[in-house]
Design an enzyme around this catalytic site. Sequence first.
Site, short mmCIF file in Angstrom:
data_model
loop_
_atom_site.label_atom_id
_atom_site.label_comp_id
_atom_site.label_asym_id
_atom_site.label_seq_id
_atom_site.Cartn_x
_atom_site.Cartn_y
_atom_site.Cartn_z
N TYR A 31 0.84 -1.20 0.00
CA TYR A 31 0.00 0.00 0.00
C TYR A 31 0.88 1.26 0.00
O TYR A 31 0.64 2.20 -0.77
CB TYR A 31 -0.94 -0.02 1.22
CG TYR A 31 -1.56 1.32 1.54
CD1 TYR A 31 -2.55 1.86 0.71
CD2 TYR A 31 -1.17 2.04 2.66
CE1 TYR A 31 -3.11 3.10 1.00
CE2 TYR A 31 -1.72 3.28 2.95
CZ TYR A 31 -2.69 3.80 2.12
OH TYR A 31 -3.24 5.03 2.41
N ASN A 32 1.92 1.26 0.84
CA ASN A 32 2.80 2.43 0.91
C ASN A 32 3.42 2.72 -0.47
O ASN A 32 3.43 3.86 -0.93
CB ASN A 32 3.96 2.20 1.90
CG ASN A 32 3.49 1.81 3.29
OD1 ASN A 32 2.35 2.06 3.65
ND2 ASN A 32 4.36 1.18 4.07
N ARG A 102 -1.95 -10.03 13.17
CA ARG A 102 -2.16 -10.21 11.73
C ARG A 102 -2.24 -11.68 11.32
O ARG A 102 -2.36 -11.96 10.13
CB ARG A 102 -1.05 -9.49 10.94
CG ARG A 102 0.31 -10.13 11.05
CD ARG A 102 1.43 -9.29 10.47
NE ARG A 102 1.28 -8.91 9.09
CZ ARG A 102 2.21 -8.25 8.39
NH1 ARG A 102 3.35 -7.91 8.97
NH2 ARG A 102 2.00 -7.92 7.13
N ASN A 165 12.03 -7.99 0.85
CA ASN A 165 11.50 -7.43 2.11
C ASN A 165 11.30 -8.51 3.19
O ASN A 165 10.18 -8.86 3.55
CB ASN A 165 10.17 -6.75 1.79
CG ASN A 165 10.03 -5.43 2.54
OD1 ASN A 165 10.85 -5.10 3.41
ND2 ASN A 165 8.99 -4.67 2.23
N TYR A 166 12.41 -9.01 3.73
CA TYR A 166 12.38 -10.18 4.63
C TYR A 166 11.98 -9.81 6.06
O TYR A 166 12.58 -8.94 6.68
CB TYR A 166 13.77 -10.83 4.62
CG TYR A 166 13.90 -12.02 5.54
CD1 TYR A 166 13.04 -13.10 5.43
CD2 TYR A 166 14.90 -12.06 6.52
CE1 TYR A 166 13.17 -14.20 6.26
CE2 TYR A 166 15.04 -13.16 7.35
CZ TYR A 166 14.16 -14.23 7.22
OH TYR A 166 14.29 -15.31 8.05
N GLU A 229 23.69 4.33 1.56
CA GLU A 229 24.78 4.03 0.63
C GLU A 229 24.25 4.05 -0.81
O GLU A 229 23.05 4.03 -1.03
CB GLU A 229 25.38 2.64 0.91
CG GLU A 229 25.77 2.39 2.34
CD GLU A 229 26.90 3.30 2.83
OE1 GLU A 229 27.81 3.55 2.02
OE2 GLU A 229 26.84 3.75 3.98
N ASP A 258 9.79 1.14 0.64
CA ASP A 258 8.49 1.07 -0.06
C ASP A 258 8.32 2.28 -0.98
O ASP A 258 7.88 2.16 -2.13
CB ASP A 258 7.32 1.06 0.95
CG ASP A 258 7.46 -0.02 2.00
OD1 ASP A 258 8.18 -1.01 1.72
OD2 ASP A 258 6.88 0.13 3.09
#
Length: 307
Positions: A31-32, A102, A165-166, A229, A258
């Site tokens: 969503y972001n 969640r 995105n772990y 970086e 995101d």
Amino acid sequence: MKNIYFIGECMVELRAMSAATLHQSFAGDVYNSAVYLKRCFPQVTTSVVTALGQDNLSKKMLERFESEQINTQLVFAHDTKVPGMYYIETDEHGERSFIYWRNDSAAKKVVDFLDADALEQLSQGDMFFFSGISLAIIEESAREHFWKVVEQLKDAGVKIVFDPNYRARLWNSVEETKEQYHLAFTLADITLPGVEDLTTLYDVHSVEAVVEYLKPYQIEEIVVKNGPESVVTKEGDTLQSHTIIPVTNVVDTTSAGDAFNGVYLGARLSDKSISSAVQLAAKAAGAVIQQPGAIAPKDIFQLAMVE
Ligand code: ADP
């Protein structure tokens, strides 16, 4: 008009403002990204694919999507489930802590809603985005169907985009994550990993090592993020390093990656070169980390982007 679909979960956010006050908003990686993409590239049709419930918070979340001009045709309403939720608190040293509810969210059921009609619509898209969080929340029993959908979309010419995105806590084991990520890297046309994510999983400690790790896969476009970086990209055999101007007054790094992803993909869909897409994406991420929370106020964000 170009068209991108982001599949995953948006949650209800409860932010502690004082001992007695919580501020409620909505956030979640896909969503972001959709929000920041649409704010920078209004001409790109940007859709979130998720499942909400029939409750009032779900209705408010849907209204929020619409107020950000996000297409909600593939936002489904589950009969009994409700959205996931998290609580965030910042202590006197600026350290953030989270509590999540969640495990039983409606979004975990999203793949059940991907029928022939949904597939037909998704096949018209230019890009289909999912993250490691999207993969983690999809129920094990729905994985086979999910990967079939991704394969069909790829066959239909939709570009498959994956950000690892772990989040360790969302997975049963590292082996399970690696197995799913292997499938994702195998099908991805574009990937946007952060070095930190892959360090934990594959013991790679630099952008160069990440690029090397991904070599055996047939990924057209690799964009490696590494905090303040430089960003390194690889398109075909062309490797490029892009300088990032570090932000000195970092307030909250939530959703930096995101925002970067959304704006990068919006720029690529708008025919910008890889270097100008990285510059725009880095500018957006730099603006976002100077504001608290995942979603920066629209006016402040827009102002930062035109400066
Ligand atoms: P993630 O949120 O996925 O871990 P990173 O922390 O690598 O992602 O950050 C994503 C992008 O945000 C970076 O590539 C960079 O463009 C921007 N960014 C992050 N931290 C800073 C910083 N301190 N100064 C400037 N830009 C930053």
